[in-house]
Motif scaffolding. Structure first.
Motif, mmCIF file in Angstrom:
data_model
loop_
_atom_site.group_PDB
_atom_site.id
_atom_site.type_symbol
_atom_site.label_atom_id
_atom_site.label_comp_id
_atom_site.label_asym_id
_atom_site.label_seq_id
_atom_site.Cartn_x
_atom_site.Cartn_y
_atom_site.Cartn_z
ATOM 1 N N LYS A 49 5.641 37.421 52.742
ATOM 2 C CA LYS A 49 5.727 37.179 51.291
ATOM 3 C C LYS A 49 6.135 35.739 50.977
ATOM 4 O O LYS A 49 6.616 35.017 51.850
ATOM 5 N N ASN A 50 5.998 35.337 49.712
ATOM 6 C CA ASN A 50 6.313 33.945 49.329
ATOM 7 C C ASN A 50 7.749 33.575 49.673
ATOM 8 O O ASN A 50 8.041 32.434 50.012
ATOM 9 N N LEU A 51 8.663 34.518 49.521
ATOM 10 C CA LEU A 51 10.052 34.342 49.984
ATOM 11 C C LEU A 51 10.233 35.382 51.084
ATOM 12 O O LEU A 51 10.179 36.582 50.821
ATOM 13 N N CYS A 52 10.422 34.896 52.315
ATOM 14 C CA CYS A 52 10.255 35.820 53.443
ATOM 15 C C CYS A 52 11.515 35.982 54.280
ATOM 16 O O CYS A 52 12.137 35.008 54.690
ATOM 17 N N ALA A 53 11.862 37.240 54.516
ATOM 18 C CA ALA A 53 12.927 37.546 55.476
ATOM 19 C C ALA A 53 12.357 37.382 56.884
ATOM 20 O O ALA A 53 11.147 37.278 57.074
ATOM 21 N N LEU A 54 13.250 37.379 57.856
ATOM 22 C CA LEU A 54 12.793 37.368 59.250
ATOM 23 C C LEU A 54 12.925 38.799 59.760
ATOM 24 O O LEU A 54 13.551 39.080 60.787
ATOM 25 N N GLY A 55 12.336 39.678 59.003
ATOM 26 C CA GLY A 55 12.428 41.119 59.231
ATOM 27 C C GLY A 55 12.163 41.773 57.893
ATOM 28 O O GLY A 55 11.433 41.206 57.084
ATOM 29 N N ASP A 56 12.776 42.915 57.632
ATOM 30 C CA ASP A 56 12.555 43.603 56.358
ATOM 31 C C ASP A 56 13.690 43.336 55.380
ATOM 32 O O ASP A 56 14.851 43.235 55.782
ATOM 33 N N ALA A 57 13.353 43.234 54.109
ATOM 34 C CA ALA A 57 14.362 43.118 53.043
ATOM 35 C C ALA A 57 13.657 43.298 51.695
ATOM 36 O O ALA A 57 12.447 43.090 51.589
ATOM 37 N N GLY A 58 14.438 43.674 50.694
ATOM 38 C CA GLY A 58 13.886 43.857 49.349
ATOM 39 C C GLY A 58 15.000 43.777 48.323
ATOM 40 O O GLY A 58 16.171 43.605 48.678
ATOM 41 N N ALA A 59 14.625 43.878 47.043
ATOM 42 C CA ALA A 59 15.648 43.837 45.985
ATOM 43 C C ALA A 59 15.074 44.389 44.689
ATOM 44 O O ALA A 59 13.854 44.333 44.470
ATOM 45 N N CYS A 71 6.810 43.264 41.907
ATOM 46 C CA CYS A 71 6.741 41.804 42.096
ATOM 47 C C CYS A 71 6.658 41.427 43.579
ATOM 48 O O CYS A 71 6.929 40.274 43.933
ATOM 49 N N ALA A 72 6.295 42.384 44.422
ATOM 50 C CA ALA A 72 6.325 42.137 45.873
ATOM 51 C C ALA A 72 5.492 40.913 46.270
ATOM 52 O O ALA A 72 5.814 40.240 47.243
ATOM 53 N N GLN A 73 4.422 40.636 45.493
ATOM 54 C CA GLN A 73 3.534 39.528 45.868
ATOM 55 C C GLN A 73 3.659 38.355 44.907
ATOM 56 O O GLN A 73 2.792 37.487 44.890
ATOM 57 N N ALA A 74 4.720 38.324 44.098
ATOM 58 C CA ALA A 74 4.669 37.373 42.984
ATOM 59 C C ALA A 74 5.921 36.531 42.782
ATOM 60 O O ALA A 74 6.132 36.015 41.684
ATOM 61 N N HIS A 75 6.736 36.330 43.818
ATOM 62 C CA HIS A 75 7.903 35.464 43.646
ATOM 63 C C HIS A 75 7.418 34.102 43.172
ATOM 64 O O HIS A 75 6.618 33.458 43.845
ATOM 65 N N GLY A 76 7.931 33.666 42.040
ATOM 66 C CA GLY A 76 7.573 32.329 41.544
ATOM 67 C C GLY A 76 6.491 32.334 40.478
ATOM 68 O O GLY A 76 6.270 31.326 39.822
ATOM 69 N N ALA A 77 5.794 33.453 40.286
ATOM 70 C CA ALA A 77 4.772 33.503 39.233
ATOM 71 C C ALA A 77 5.480 33.560 37.877
ATOM 72 O O ALA A 77 6.540 34.177 37.748
ATOM 73 N N THR A 78 4.894 32.892 36.879
ATOM 74 C CA THR A 78 5.554 32.851 35.568
ATOM 75 C C THR A 78 4.596 33.190 34.430
ATOM 76 O O THR A 78 3.377 33.009 34.555
ATOM 77 N N LEU A 79 5.181 33.657 33.346
ATOM 78 C CA LEU A 79 4.463 33.836 32.078
ATOM 79 C C LEU A 79 5.264 33.077 31.032
ATOM 80 O O LEU A 79 6.467 33.348 30.858
ATOM 81 N N ASN A 80 4.615 32.136 30.369
ATOM 82 C CA ASN A 80 5.298 31.263 29.398
ATOM 83 C C ASN A 80 6.598 30.700 29.978
ATOM 84 O O ASN A 80 7.634 30.672 29.306
ATOM 85 N N GLU A 124 16.207 29.831 52.213
ATOM 86 C CA GLU A 124 14.803 29.595 51.851
ATOM 87 C C GLU A 124 14.603 29.478 50.346
ATOM 88 O O GLU A 124 13.670 28.806 49.893
ATOM 89 N N LEU A 125 15.467 30.154 49.591
ATOM 90 C CA LEU A 125 15.336 30.135 48.133
ATOM 91 C C LEU A 125 15.344 28.699 47.597
ATOM 92 O O LEU A 125 14.665 28.392 46.616
ATOM 93 N N LYS A 126 16.061 27.812 48.287
ATOM 94 C CA LYS A 126 16.125 26.411 47.847
ATOM 95 C C LYS A 126 14.759 25.730 47.964
ATOM 96 O O LYS A 126 14.518 24.705 47.342
ATOM 97 N N TYR A 127 13.892 26.273 48.818
ATOM 98 C CA TYR A 127 12.574 25.665 49.035
ATOM 99 C C TYR A 127 11.462 26.379 48.279
ATOM 100 O O TYR A 127 10.329 25.939 48.279
ATOM 101 N N LEU A 128 11.807 27.526 47.669
ATOM 102 C CA LEU A 128 10.753 28.394 47.145
ATOM 103 C C LEU A 128 9.881 27.706 46.082
ATOM 104 O O LEU A 128 8.647 27.809 46.123
ATOM 105 N N ASP A 129 10.494 26.984 45.143
ATOM 106 C CA ASP A 129 9.701 26.330 44.094
ATOM 107 C C ASP A 129 8.691 25.364 44.714
ATOM 108 O O ASP A 129 7.529 25.311 44.312
#
Ligand SMILES: Cc1ncc(COP(=O)(O)O)c(C=O)c1O
Length: 373
Positions: free
Chosen positions: A189-199, A161-170, A245-250
């Motif tokens: 990325k759509n939700l971006c660190a100010l450096g490297d991060a992942g989950a 999902c590295a390129q797909a934060h916010g993409a939905t199916l149904n 940033e998560l508060k702004y992602l949508d």
């Protein structure tokens, strides 16, 4: 042409302008806390992101490549196993599979969606295949429900999902359709660190526990290591930025969709071919990619018009020297190869103005009318 009038592909200082003050405040808070790893900020981000995704467990880590490796290793995948993915993804998808000890096996994409050909994936799995990694490339949604139906029982699905934060199916976020999913928060990325991060994200507590241990030298409890894991931690600073940033992602994804809809409507469809989104999906448009016959001329034309473009990605992974030992040759994946030779990424970002989108459309239009098709 001066920098300020160019339409850039990536302009993070502009993109982050609306949250700049809050980011500074978050940095100050973390610095003054004197606590930089595995603290309240990381805990909060993992909770917030899980709740935003609608998935029970999120385990943060150092970057998206590690997230894929951790996901695979949490499922017990490693040496001697095969993992199927697509050849048109970013190199780290395959790199992470190799890092887990498994061997990447490539399957072609579907000519319409530009994503994994689910039927072909089901045809190539064999006794060695332990997992399939579909990639929601560009923010388009791979057909995980059909993949699940087509695959034999016992083969795991790991969403990239590295390129797909916010993409939905149904209406459900990507990341919630598979056994375990991997996210990158690399700065573009759509939700971006100010450096490297992942989950990684998963609905299965056992996989989350494994990932939590594996990201910290395989430590299950203090000073007790049941496996040889990685050192892959998200730091408190990045976690604080990401929660904010998560508060702004949508809102940011909604703006990407708005621009994409304009491009969809107004770009000449004979000159600029685009992928068809799967029914019921709402892509998150990390990238807006078109296929153009005269790619080099097109990119030069747009550059002269002050519009930056990119190519994601020009070399299919099976053609990379690092994977020459896998024995693939040109012609093995005709759809992915046709794309690699002709795709171009156009500017798309939450901060792009209507005027800038219009400039992109107008320049594409002039190129098409000058005989670009
Ligand atoms: C599809 C895909 N997978 C994995 C990754 C790896 O993420 P990272 O750069 O955070 O390691 C990226 C980003 O570069 C990506 O685009």
């Amino acid at each position: 042409m001066s920098d300020s009038v160019r339409v850039k592909l990536v302009d993070l200082s502009r993109q982050l302008q609306p949250v700049m003050r809050d980011l500074e405040e978050a940095a100050r808070r973390v610095i003054h806390s004197g606590w930089f790893l595995f603290g309240k900020e990381t805990e909060r981000f993992e909770k917030d992101f899980a709740s935003w995704l609608g998935i029970e467990h999120v385990v943060s880590c150092a970057n998206g490549t590690d997230a894929i490796t951790l996901a695979l290793e949490s499922l017990g995948i490693g040496e001697g196993d095969a993992v199927v993915t697509v050849p048109n993804t970013a190199f780290p998808t395959a790199c992470a599979i190799t890092r887990s000890g498994a061997t990447p096996v490539f399957v072609d994409i579907d000519a319409e969606s530009w994503l994994m050909d689910v039927k072909k994936a089901a045809e190539i799995v064999d006794g060695k295949t332990k997992a399939v990694v579909p990639v929601h490339l560009y923010g388009h949604v791979a057909d995980i429900p059909s993949l699940r139906k087509a695959l034999p029982q016992g083969i795991y699905i790991v969403e990239d999902c590295a390129q797909a934060h916010g993409a939905t199916l149904n209406g459900k976020h990507v990341g919630s359709f598979s056994d375990i999913a991997a996210f990158s928060f690399y700065p573009t990325k759509n939700l971006c660190a100010l450096g490297d991060a992942g989950a990684v994200a998963t609905g299965t507590a056992h996989y989350a526990d494994r990932a939590r241990a594996l990201r910290f030298y395989g430590q299950e409890k203090r000073d007790y290591h049941t496996s040889v894991g990685l050192n892959s931690r998200m730091d408190e600073m990045q976690a604080a930025f990401l929660s904010l940033e998560l508060k702004y992602l949508d809102q940011w994804v909604a703006r990407r969709r708005e621009i994409a809809r304009r491009y969809d409507r107004e770009l000449d469809s004979r000159t600029y071919k685009r992928p068809s989104p799967l029914a019921g999906t709402s892509p998150s448009y990390h990238l807006y990619v078109v296929m153009v016959d005269k790619r080099d001329e097109f990119r030069r034309f747009l550059d002269r018009e002050g519009i930056e473009t990119g190519i994601h990605y020009p070399v299919p992974i099976f053609c990379q020297p690092a994977y020459s030992h896998l024995g693939y040759s040109r012609g093995d994946f005709p759809h992915a190869e046709a794309l690699a030779d002709r795709i171009v990424s156009l500017p798309i970002a939450p901060h792009l103005t209507d005027g800038e989108a219009e400039r992109v459309i107008a320049a594409c239009d002039r190129f098409a009318r000058s005989g670009g098709s």
